[in-house]
Design an enzyme around this catalytic site. Structure first.
Site, PDB file in Angstrom:
ATOM      1  N   GLY A 166       0.845  -1.207   0.000  1.00 22.96           N
ATOM      2  CA  GLY A 166       0.000   0.000   0.000  1.00 22.96           C
ATOM      3  C   GLY A 166       0.876   1.250   0.000  1.00 22.96           C
TER       4      GLY A 166
ATOM      5  N   ARG B 209       1.338  -5.223  -5.850  1.00 18.67           N
ATOM      6  CA  ARG B 209       1.470  -6.449  -5.068  1.00 18.67           C
ATOM      7  C   ARG B 209       1.813  -7.540  -6.077  1.00 18.67           C
ATOM      8  NH1 ARG B 209      -2.879  -3.785  -1.795  1.00 18.67           N
ATOM      9  NH2 ARG B 209      -1.792  -3.234   0.124  1.00 18.67           N
TER      10      ARG B 209
ATOM     11  N   ASP C 100       5.162  -4.582   6.180  1.00 17.94           N
ATOM     12  CA  ASP C 100       5.886  -5.782   6.608  1.00 17.94           C
ATOM     13  C   ASP C 100       5.963  -6.854   5.521  1.00 17.94           C
ATOM     14  OD1 ASP C 100       3.236  -6.426   6.844  1.00 17.94           O
ATOM     15  OD2 ASP C 100       3.458  -7.475   8.755  1.00 17.94           O
TER      16      ASP C 100
ATOM     17  N   THR D 230       4.076   3.122   5.471  1.00 13.60           N
ATOM     18  CA  THR D 230       2.676   2.708   5.597  1.00 13.60           C
ATOM     19  C   THR D 230       1.956   3.704   6.500  1.00 13.60           C
ATOM     20  OG1 THR D 230       1.173   1.081   6.617  1.00 13.60           O
ATOM     21  CG2 THR D 230       3.446   1.046   7.391  1.00 13.60           C
TER      22      THR D 230
ATOM     23  N   ASP E 150      -0.342   2.928   8.476  1.00 13.66           N
ATOM     24  CA  ASP E 150      -0.899   2.233   9.650  1.00 13.66           C
ATOM     25  C   ASP E 150      -0.095   2.381  10.938  1.00 13.66           C
ATOM     26  OD1 ASP E 150      -2.833   1.384   7.934  1.00 13.66           O
ATOM     27  OD2 ASP E 150      -2.296  -0.732   7.968  1.00 13.66           O
TER      28      ASP E 150
ATOM     29  N   ASP F  14       2.157   0.387  11.897  1.00 12.70           N
ATOM     30  CA  ASP F  14       2.162  -0.959  12.491  1.00 12.70           C
ATOM     31  C   ASP F  14       3.527  -1.631  12.421  1.00 12.70           C
ATOM     32  OD1 ASP F  14       2.140  -1.221   9.750  1.00 12.70           O
ATOM     33  OD2 ASP F  14       0.665  -2.825   9.697  1.00 12.70           O
TER      34      ASP F  14
ATOM     35  N   ARG G 243      -6.069  -2.318   9.816  1.00 10.89           N
ATOM     36  CA  ARG G 243      -6.646  -3.667   9.936  1.00 10.89           C
ATOM     37  C   ARG G 243      -6.200  -4.362  11.218  1.00 10.89           C
ATOM     38  NH1 ARG G 243      -5.218  -5.648   3.965  1.00 10.89           N
ATOM     39  NH2 ARG G 243      -3.499  -4.280   4.504  1.00 10.89           N
TER      40      ARG G 243
HETATM   41  P1  ADP Z   1       2.874  -4.342   2.640  1.00 13.76           P
HETATM   42  O1  ADP Z   1       4.306  -4.232   2.288  1.00 13.76           O
HETATM   43  O2  ADP Z   1       2.172  -3.013   2.601  1.00 13.76           O
HETATM   44  O3  ADP Z   1       2.666  -5.121   3.927  1.00 13.76           O
HETATM   45  P2  ADP Z   1       1.977  -6.661   1.114  1.00 13.76           P
HETATM   46  O4  ADP Z   1       1.838  -7.543   2.309  1.00 13.76           O
HETATM   47  O5  ADP Z   1       0.889  -6.690   0.093  1.00 13.76           O
HETATM   48  O6  ADP Z   1       2.151  -5.124   1.465  1.00 13.76           O
HETATM   49  O7  ADP Z   1       3.363  -7.053   0.418  1.00 13.76           O
HETATM   50  C1  ADP Z   1       3.794  -6.387  -0.750  1.00 13.76           C
HETATM   51  C2  ADP Z   1       4.539  -7.365  -1.625  1.00 13.76           C
HETATM   52  O8  ADP Z   1       5.704  -7.846  -0.939  1.00 13.76           O
HETATM   53  C3  ADP Z   1       3.778  -8.634  -1.985  1.00 13.76           C
HETATM   54  O9  ADP Z   1       2.901  -8.443  -3.076  1.00 13.76           O
HETATM   55  C4  ADP Z   1       4.887  -9.575  -2.346  1.00 13.76           C
HETATM   56  O10 ADP Z   1       5.355  -9.349  -3.662  1.00 13.76           O
HETATM   57  C5  ADP Z   1       5.979  -9.177  -1.363  1.00 13.76           C
HETATM   58  N1  ADP Z   1       5.943 -10.069  -0.195  1.00 13.76           N
HETATM   59  C6  ADP Z   1       5.013 -10.104   0.786  1.00 13.76           C
HETATM   60  N2  ADP Z   1       5.256 -11.096   1.668  1.00 13.76           N
HETATM   61  C7  ADP Z   1       6.373 -11.713   1.223  1.00 13.76           C
HETATM   62  C8  ADP Z   1       7.129 -12.849   1.666  1.00 13.76           C
HETATM   63  N3  ADP Z   1       6.789 -13.546   2.758  1.00 13.76           N
HETATM   64  N4  ADP Z   1       8.221 -13.214   0.938  1.00 13.76           N
HETATM   65  C9  ADP Z   1       8.563 -12.531  -0.179  1.00 13.76           C
HETATM   66  N5  ADP Z   1       7.888 -11.478  -0.653  1.00 13.76           N
HETATM   67  C10 ADP Z   1       6.816 -11.065   0.027  1.00 13.76           C
HETATM   68  O1  F6P Z   2      -1.817  -1.065   4.996  1.00 14.01           O
HETATM   69  C1  F6P Z   2      -2.288   0.183   4.586  1.00 14.01           C
HETATM   70  C2  F6P Z   2      -3.764   0.125   4.295  1.00 14.01           C
HETATM   71  O2  F6P Z   2      -4.169   1.414   3.891  1.00 14.01           O
HETATM   72  C3  F6P Z   2      -4.647  -0.379   5.440  1.00 14.01           C
HETATM   73  O3  F6P Z   2      -4.885   0.608   6.413  1.00 14.01           O
HETATM   74  C4  F6P Z   2      -5.878  -0.781   4.703  1.00 14.01           C
HETATM   75  O4  F6P Z   2      -6.602  -1.754   5.410  1.00 14.01           O
HETATM   76  C5  F6P Z   2      -5.318  -1.367   3.434  1.00 14.01           C
HETATM   77  O5  F6P Z   2      -4.047  -0.767   3.241  1.00 14.01           O
HETATM   78  C6  F6P Z   2      -6.167  -1.141   2.216  1.00 14.01           C
HETATM   79  O6  F6P Z   2      -5.557  -1.796   1.164  1.00 14.01           O
HETATM   80  P1  F6P Z   2      -5.966  -1.632  -0.370  1.00 14.01           P
HETATM   81  O7  F6P Z   2      -5.065  -0.622  -0.940  1.00 14.01           O
HETATM   82  O8  F6P Z   2      -5.699  -2.990  -0.932  1.00 14.01           O
HETATM   83  O9  F6P Z   2      -7.391  -1.245  -0.412  1.00 14.01           O
END
Ligand code: ADP
Ligand code: F6P
Length: 322
Positions: free
Chosen positions: A14, A75, A106, A128, A130, A132, A174
Protein backbone atom coordinates in the site's frame (compact mmCIF):
# COMPACT_ATOMS: atom_id res chain seq x y z
CA UNK A 1 35.25 2.41 1.00
CA UNK A 2 31.61 1.75 0.22
CA UNK A 3 30.28 -1.83 0.37
CA UNK A 4 27.93 -0.99 -2.53
CA UNK A 5 28.56 0.83 -5.80
CA UNK A 6 25.15 0.73 -7.40
CA UNK A 7 21.79 0.64 -5.62
CA UNK A 8 18.11 0.55 -6.52
CA UNK A 9 14.99 1.78 -4.73
CA UNK A 10 11.42 0.54 -4.94
CA UNK A 11 8.06 1.19 -3.26
CA UNK A 12 5.80 -1.78 -2.55
CA UNK A 13 2.47 -2.75 -0.97
CA UNK A 14 0.00 0.00 0.00
CA UNK A 15 1.34 3.46 -0.80
CA UNK A 16 1.69 6.18 1.81
CA UNK A 17 2.30 9.91 1.83
CA UNK A 18 6.00 10.60 2.15
CA UNK A 19 7.13 7.71 -0.06
CA UNK A 20 8.19 10.25 -2.67
CA UNK A 21 10.20 12.18 -0.10
CA UNK A 22 11.89 8.90 0.84
CA UNK A 23 12.68 8.05 -2.80
CA UNK A 24 14.11 11.54 -3.25
CA UNK A 25 16.29 11.14 -0.16
CA UNK A 26 17.60 7.74 -1.28
CA UNK A 27 18.40 8.97 -4.78
CA UNK A 28 20.02 12.23 -3.76
CA UNK A 29 21.98 10.69 -0.89
CA UNK A 30 23.26 7.90 -3.16
CA UNK A 31 24.33 10.41 -5.83
CA UNK A 32 25.95 12.61 -3.19
CA UNK A 33 28.07 9.63 -2.14
CA UNK A 34 29.04 8.82 -5.74
CA UNK A 35 26.82 5.74 -6.13
CA UNK A 36 24.81 4.81 -9.19
CA UNK A 37 21.09 4.62 -8.44
CA UNK A 38 18.11 3.02 -10.18
CA UNK A 39 14.38 3.42 -9.58
CA UNK A 40 12.33 0.22 -9.90
CA UNK A 41 8.82 0.81 -11.25
CA UNK A 42 5.87 -1.02 -9.59
CA UNK A 43 7.60 -2.76 -6.70
CA UNK A 44 8.68 -6.39 -6.97
CA UNK A 45 6.54 -6.80 -10.10
CA UNK A 46 8.68 -4.22 -11.87
CA UNK A 47 11.81 -5.88 -10.57
CA UNK A 48 10.78 -9.18 -12.17
CA UNK A 49 9.99 -7.31 -15.38
CA UNK A 50 13.41 -5.61 -15.28
CA UNK A 51 11.58 -2.28 -15.20
CA UNK A 52 14.47 -0.23 -13.82
CA UNK A 53 15.57 3.24 -14.82
CA UNK A 54 18.66 5.14 -13.91
CA UNK A 55 17.94 8.12 -11.69
CA UNK A 56 19.72 11.46 -11.62
CA UNK A 57 19.28 14.54 -9.44
CA UNK A 58 16.44 15.83 -11.61
CA UNK A 59 14.53 12.51 -11.61
CA UNK A 60 13.34 13.30 -8.10
CA UNK A 61 12.74 17.03 -8.49
CA UNK A 62 9.40 18.51 -7.44
CA UNK A 63 8.21 15.37 -5.63
CA UNK A 64 8.91 16.01 -1.94
CA UNK A 65 5.46 17.56 -1.55
CA UNK A 66 3.52 14.96 -3.54
CA UNK A 67 1.47 12.07 -2.18
CA UNK A 68 1.51 8.66 -3.86
CA UNK A 69 4.75 7.35 -5.31
CA UNK A 70 6.38 8.27 -8.61
CA UNK A 71 7.78 4.73 -8.70
CA UNK A 72 4.25 3.37 -8.37
CA UNK A 73 3.54 0.32 -6.28
CA UNK A 74 2.16 -3.16 -6.75
CA UNK A 75 1.47 -6.45 -5.07
CA UNK A 76 3.30 -9.33 -6.77
CA UNK A 77 2.34 -12.97 -6.20
CA UNK A 78 5.25 -14.31 -8.23
CA UNK A 79 7.72 -12.73 -5.84
CA UNK A 80 6.29 -14.84 -3.00
CA UNK A 81 7.89 -17.93 -4.59
CA UNK A 82 11.59 -18.88 -4.21
CA UNK A 83 11.87 -18.85 -8.04
CA UNK A 84 10.50 -15.30 -8.18
CA UNK A 85 12.94 -14.14 -5.52
CA UNK A 86 15.87 -15.80 -7.36
CA UNK A 87 14.82 -14.04 -10.54
CA UNK A 88 14.63 -10.70 -8.69
CA UNK A 89 18.18 -11.15 -7.39
CA UNK A 90 19.38 -12.11 -10.89
CA UNK A 91 17.82 -9.01 -12.47
CA UNK A 92 19.68 -6.82 -9.99
CA UNK A 93 22.96 -8.68 -10.52
CA UNK A 94 22.65 -8.45 -14.30
CA UNK A 95 22.27 -4.68 -13.88
CA UNK A 96 25.30 -4.58 -11.58
CA UNK A 97 23.11 -3.46 -8.67
CA UNK A 98 24.36 -4.67 -5.29
CA UNK A 99 22.05 -2.81 -2.88
CA UNK A 100 18.29 -2.22 -2.67
CA UNK A 101 16.12 0.06 -0.55
CA UNK A 102 12.57 -1.22 -0.14
CA UNK A 103 9.95 1.26 1.05
CA UNK A 104 6.79 -0.49 2.26
CA UNK A 105 5.07 -2.45 4.99
CA UNK A 106 5.89 -5.78 6.61
CA UNK A 107 5.09 -7.86 3.48
CA UNK A 108 7.52 -5.78 1.44
CA UNK A 109 10.05 -6.16 4.26
CA UNK A 110 9.86 -9.93 3.99
CA UNK A 111 10.64 -9.67 0.28
CA UNK A 112 13.68 -7.52 1.10
CA UNK A 113 14.81 -10.11 3.63
CA UNK A 114 14.62 -12.88 1.04
CA UNK A 115 16.77 -10.84 -1.35
CA UNK A 116 19.25 -10.19 1.44
CA UNK A 117 19.60 -13.94 1.96
CA UNK A 118 20.29 -14.25 -1.77
CA UNK A 119 23.25 -11.88 -1.52
CA UNK A 120 21.69 -8.50 -2.37
CA UNK A 121 22.25 -5.94 0.36
CA UNK A 122 18.82 -4.60 1.39
CA UNK A 123 17.39 -1.97 3.70
CA UNK A 124 13.70 -1.54 4.56
CA UNK A 125 12.04 1.82 5.18
CA UNK A 126 8.69 1.75 7.02
CA UNK A 127 6.26 3.18 4.47
CA UNK A 128 2.68 2.71 5.60
CA UNK A 129 -0.05 4.90 7.05
CA UNK A 130 -0.90 2.23 9.65
CA UNK A 131 2.09 2.80 12.00
CA UNK A 132 2.16 -0.96 12.49
CA UNK A 133 5.93 -1.48 12.04
CA UNK A 134 7.77 -1.94 15.35
CA UNK A 135 11.21 -0.51 16.21
CA UNK A 136 10.35 2.93 14.93
CA UNK A 137 8.17 5.46 16.72
CA UNK A 138 6.41 6.39 13.50
CA UNK A 139 6.08 5.06 9.96
CA UNK A 140 6.22 7.26 6.87
CA UNK A 141 2.66 8.43 6.06
CA UNK A 142 1.13 7.95 9.51
CA UNK A 143 1.33 11.61 10.51
CA UNK A 144 -0.35 12.71 7.30
CA UNK A 145 -3.12 10.10 7.61
CA UNK A 146 -3.83 11.20 11.18
CA UNK A 147 -3.99 14.84 10.14
CA UNK A 148 -6.50 13.96 7.40
CA UNK A 149 -8.71 12.13 9.91
CA UNK A 150 -8.49 15.01 12.40
CA UNK A 151 -9.46 17.48 9.69
CA UNK A 152 -12.43 15.30 8.71
CA UNK A 153 -13.60 15.00 12.33
CA UNK A 154 -13.35 18.79 12.77
CA UNK A 155 -15.76 19.14 9.87
CA UNK A 156 -18.08 16.44 11.14
CA UNK A 157 -18.20 18.12 14.55
CA UNK A 158 -19.63 21.29 13.02
CA UNK A 159 -22.65 19.58 11.56
CA UNK A 160 -23.01 17.07 14.44
CA UNK A 161 -23.14 19.92 16.97
CA UNK A 162 -25.75 21.83 14.95
CA UNK A 163 -28.01 18.80 14.94
CA UNK A 164 -26.99 17.41 18.35
CA UNK A 165 -26.06 14.14 16.73
CA UNK A 166 -23.49 11.45 17.12
CA UNK A 167 -21.01 10.40 14.49
CA UNK A 168 -19.19 7.14 13.88
CA UNK A 169 -16.01 7.57 11.85
CA UNK A 170 -14.39 4.46 10.39
CA UNK A 171 -10.67 4.83 9.75
CA UNK A 172 -8.01 2.52 8.30
CA UNK A 173 -5.98 0.05 10.31
CA UNK A 174 -6.65 -3.67 9.94
CA UNK A 175 -4.39 -4.87 12.73
CA UNK A 176 -3.26 -1.64 14.31
CA UNK A 177 -5.44 0.99 15.95
CA UNK A 178 -2.89 3.81 15.92
CA UNK A 179 -4.68 5.99 13.34
CA UNK A 180 -7.88 5.73 15.41
CA UNK A 181 -5.98 6.32 18.66
CA UNK A 182 -3.96 9.37 17.63
CA UNK A 183 -6.74 10.95 15.57
CA UNK A 184 -9.28 10.19 18.30
CA UNK A 185 -7.15 11.79 21.01
CA UNK A 186 -6.33 14.80 18.82
CA UNK A 187 -9.96 15.41 17.95
CA UNK A 188 -11.53 14.79 21.35
CA UNK A 189 -13.47 11.67 20.37
CA UNK A 190 -15.47 10.15 23.26
CA UNK A 191 -14.91 6.60 22.16
CA UNK A 192 -12.01 5.00 20.31
CA UNK A 193 -12.51 1.44 19.13
CA UNK A 194 -9.36 -0.44 18.13
CA UNK A 195 -8.42 -4.08 17.45
CA UNK A 196 -5.99 -4.12 20.39
CA UNK A 197 -8.57 -3.36 23.12
CA UNK A 198 -11.77 -5.37 23.70
CA UNK A 199 -14.86 -3.17 23.67
CA UNK A 200 -18.43 -3.42 24.88
CA UNK A 201 -21.10 -1.79 22.74
CA UNK A 202 -23.52 -1.58 25.70
CA UNK A 203 -20.96 0.57 27.51
CA UNK A 204 -20.36 2.68 24.38
CA UNK A 205 -24.10 3.30 23.96
CA UNK A 206 -24.55 4.10 27.67
CA UNK A 207 -21.65 6.52 27.64
CA UNK A 208 -23.13 8.31 24.67
CA UNK A 209 -26.53 8.60 26.34
CA UNK A 210 -25.00 9.91 29.57
CA UNK A 211 -22.85 12.42 27.66
CA UNK A 212 -25.86 13.87 25.86
CA UNK A 213 -27.79 13.95 29.17
CA UNK A 214 -24.92 15.86 30.78
CA UNK A 215 -25.10 18.60 28.13
CA UNK A 216 -22.80 17.43 25.36
CA UNK A 217 -24.04 18.54 21.97
CA UNK A 218 -22.32 15.92 19.85
CA UNK A 219 -20.57 12.60 20.21
CA UNK A 220 -17.73 11.23 18.11
CA UNK A 221 -16.81 7.56 17.95
CA UNK A 222 -13.71 6.60 15.98
CA UNK A 223 -13.43 2.97 14.93
CA UNK A 224 -10.42 1.31 13.31
CA UNK A 225 -11.57 -0.96 10.47
CA UNK A 226 -9.86 -3.96 12.13
CA UNK A 227 -12.24 -3.73 15.10
CA UNK A 228 -15.46 -3.60 13.05
CA UNK A 229 -17.10 -1.51 10.38
CA UNK A 230 -18.58 1.90 11.07
CA UNK A 231 -21.94 0.54 9.95
CA UNK A 232 -21.82 -2.35 12.46
CA UNK A 233 -20.95 0.02 15.28
CA UNK A 234 -23.60 2.57 14.21
CA UNK A 235 -26.33 -0.10 13.99
CA UNK A 236 -25.24 -1.60 17.31
CA UNK A 237 -25.58 1.76 19.02
CA UNK A 238 -28.97 2.46 17.49
CA UNK A 239 -30.44 -0.84 18.66
CA UNK A 240 -29.08 -0.23 22.15
CA UNK A 241 -30.08 3.37 22.81
CA UNK A 242 -32.31 4.43 19.93
CA UNK A 243 -29.98 7.22 18.83
CA UNK A 244 -29.01 7.00 15.18
CA UNK A 245 -25.38 7.92 14.61
CA UNK A 246 -24.32 9.15 11.18
CA UNK A 247 -21.59 6.91 9.79
CA UNK A 248 -18.63 8.18 7.76
CA UNK A 249 -16.09 5.83 6.17
CA UNK A 250 -12.97 7.81 5.34
CA UNK A 251 -11.36 5.07 3.20
CA UNK A 252 -8.53 5.78 0.79
CA UNK A 253 -8.75 9.54 1.27
CA UNK A 254 -6.50 8.78 4.25
CA UNK A 255 -3.75 7.60 1.89
CA UNK A 256 -3.63 10.62 -0.40
CA UNK A 257 -2.57 14.24 -0.42
CA UNK A 258 0.55 16.18 0.36
CA UNK A 259 2.66 14.73 3.20
CA UNK A 260 2.99 16.74 6.40
CA UNK A 261 6.36 18.23 7.27
CA UNK A 262 6.81 15.49 9.88
CA UNK A 263 6.46 12.78 7.24
CA UNK A 264 8.78 14.60 4.83
CA UNK A 265 11.45 14.97 7.51
CA UNK A 266 11.11 11.37 8.69
CA UNK A 267 11.33 10.14 5.09
CA UNK A 268 14.35 12.32 4.36
CA UNK A 269 16.23 11.15 7.45
CA UNK A 270 15.43 7.49 6.90
CA UNK A 271 16.18 7.55 3.16
CA UNK A 272 19.61 9.07 3.72
CA UNK A 273 20.30 6.70 6.65
CA UNK A 274 19.40 3.62 4.57
CA UNK A 275 21.95 4.59 1.92
CA UNK A 276 24.67 5.11 4.51
CA UNK A 277 23.91 1.75 6.12
CA UNK A 278 24.14 -0.02 2.75
CA UNK A 279 27.49 1.66 2.16
CA UNK A 280 28.66 0.31 5.51
CA UNK A 281 27.70 -3.19 4.35
CA UNK A 282 24.57 -3.65 6.49
CA UNK A 283 21.76 -5.77 5.05
CA UNK A 284 18.37 -7.32 5.91
CA UNK A 285 17.59 -4.44 8.26
CA UNK A 286 14.74 -2.02 8.88
CA UNK A 287 15.55 1.63 9.50
CA UNK A 288 13.65 3.57 12.13
CA UNK A 289 13.77 6.48 14.54
CA UNK A 290 13.22 5.81 18.24
CA UNK A 291 13.22 8.80 20.61
CA UNK A 292 15.02 10.86 17.99
CA UNK A 293 17.76 8.25 17.40
CA UNK A 294 18.24 6.60 14.00
CA UNK A 295 18.24 2.83 14.47
CA UNK A 296 18.48 -0.38 12.47
CA UNK A 297 16.78 -3.64 13.45
CA UNK A 298 16.91 -7.06 11.76
CA UNK A 299 13.91 -7.51 9.49
CA UNK A 300 13.48 -11.00 10.99
CA UNK A 301 12.92 -9.38 14.39
CA UNK A 302 10.69 -6.63 13.00
CA UNK A 303 8.31 -8.97 11.19
CA UNK A 304 8.06 -11.28 14.20
CA UNK A 305 7.27 -8.54 16.71
CA UNK A 306 3.91 -6.89 17.27
CA UNK A 307 4.12 -3.16 17.79
CA UNK A 308 3.00 -2.44 21.37
CA UNK A 309 -0.22 -0.46 21.67
CA UNK A 310 0.02 2.77 23.66
CA UNK A 311 -2.51 2.16 26.45
CA UNK A 312 -1.43 5.34 28.23
CA UNK A 313 -2.56 7.48 25.30
CA UNK A 314 -5.73 5.42 25.00
CA UNK A 315 -6.64 5.95 28.67
CA UNK A 316 -5.74 9.63 28.42
CA UNK A 317 -8.12 10.03 25.48
CA UNK A 318 -10.91 8.43 27.52
CA UNK A 319 -10.24 10.56 30.61
CA UNK A 320 -10.18 13.81 28.65
CA UNK A 321 -13.27 13.22 26.56
CA UNK A 322 -15.87 13.00 29.34
P1 ADP B 1 2.87 -4.34 2.64
O1 ADP B 1 4.31 -4.23 2.29
O2 ADP B 1 2.17 -3.01 2.60
O3 ADP B 1 2.67 -5.12 3.93
P2 ADP B 1 1.98 -6.66 1.11
O4 ADP B 1 1.84 -7.54 2.31
O5 ADP B 1 0.89 -6.69 0.09
O6 ADP B 1 2.15 -5.12 1.46
O7 ADP B 1 3.36 -7.05 0.42
C1 ADP B 1 3.79 -6.39 -0.75
C2 ADP B 1 4.54 -7.36 -1.63
O8 ADP B 1 5.70 -7.85 -0.94
C3 ADP B 1 3.78 -8.63 -1.98
O9 ADP B 1 2.90 -8.44 -3.08
C4 ADP B 1 4.89 -9.58 -2.35
O10 ADP B 1 5.35 -9.35 -3.66
C5 ADP B 1 5.98 -9.18 -1.36
N1 ADP B 1 5.94 -10.07 -0.20
C6 ADP B 1 5.01 -10.10 0.79
N2 ADP B 1 5.26 -11.10 1.67
C7 ADP B 1 6.37 -11.71 1.22
C8 ADP B 1 7.13 -12.85 1.67
N3 ADP B 1 6.79 -13.55 2.76
N4 ADP B 1 8.22 -13.21 0.94
C9 ADP B 1 8.56 -12.53 -0.18
N5 ADP B 1 7.89 -11.48 -0.65
C10 ADP B 1 6.82 -11.07 0.03
O1 F6P C 1 -1.82 -1.06 5.00
C1 F6P C 1 -2.29 0.18 4.59
C2 F6P C 1 -3.76 0.13 4.29
O2 F6P C 1 -4.17 1.41 3.89
C3 F6P C 1 -4.65 -0.38 5.44
O3 F6P C 1 -4.89 0.61 6.41
C4 F6P C 1 -5.88 -0.78 4.70
O4 F6P C 1 -6.60 -1.75 5.41
C5 F6P C 1 -5.32 -1.37 3.43
O5 F6P C 1 -4.05 -0.77 3.24
C6 F6P C 1 -6.17 -1.14 2.22
O6 F6P C 1 -5.56 -1.80 1.16
P1 F6P C 1 -5.97 -1.63 -0.37
O7 F6P C 1 -5.06 -0.62 -0.94
O8 F6P C 1 -5.70 -2.99 -0.93
O9 F6P C 1 -7.39 -1.25 -0.41
Amino acid sequence: MSAVKSIAVLTSGGDSQGMNAAVRAVVRSALYHGLEVYGVQRGYQGLLNDDLRKMDLRSVGDIIQRGGTILQTARCKEFLTPEGQQRGAEVLRERGVDGLVVIGGDGSYQGANKLSKLGIKTMGLPGTIDNDIPFTDYTIGFDTAVSIVVDAINKLRDTMTSHERSSVVEVMGRHCGDIALYAGLASGAETIIVPEVPFDLDAVANRMKENFASGKRHSIIVVAEGAGTGEEIGNGIMTRCGMEPRVTVLGHIQRGGSPTHNDRILASQLGDFAVRKLMEGDSGKSCGIINGELTVTDIDTVVNTKKPFNMELYNLALRLSQ
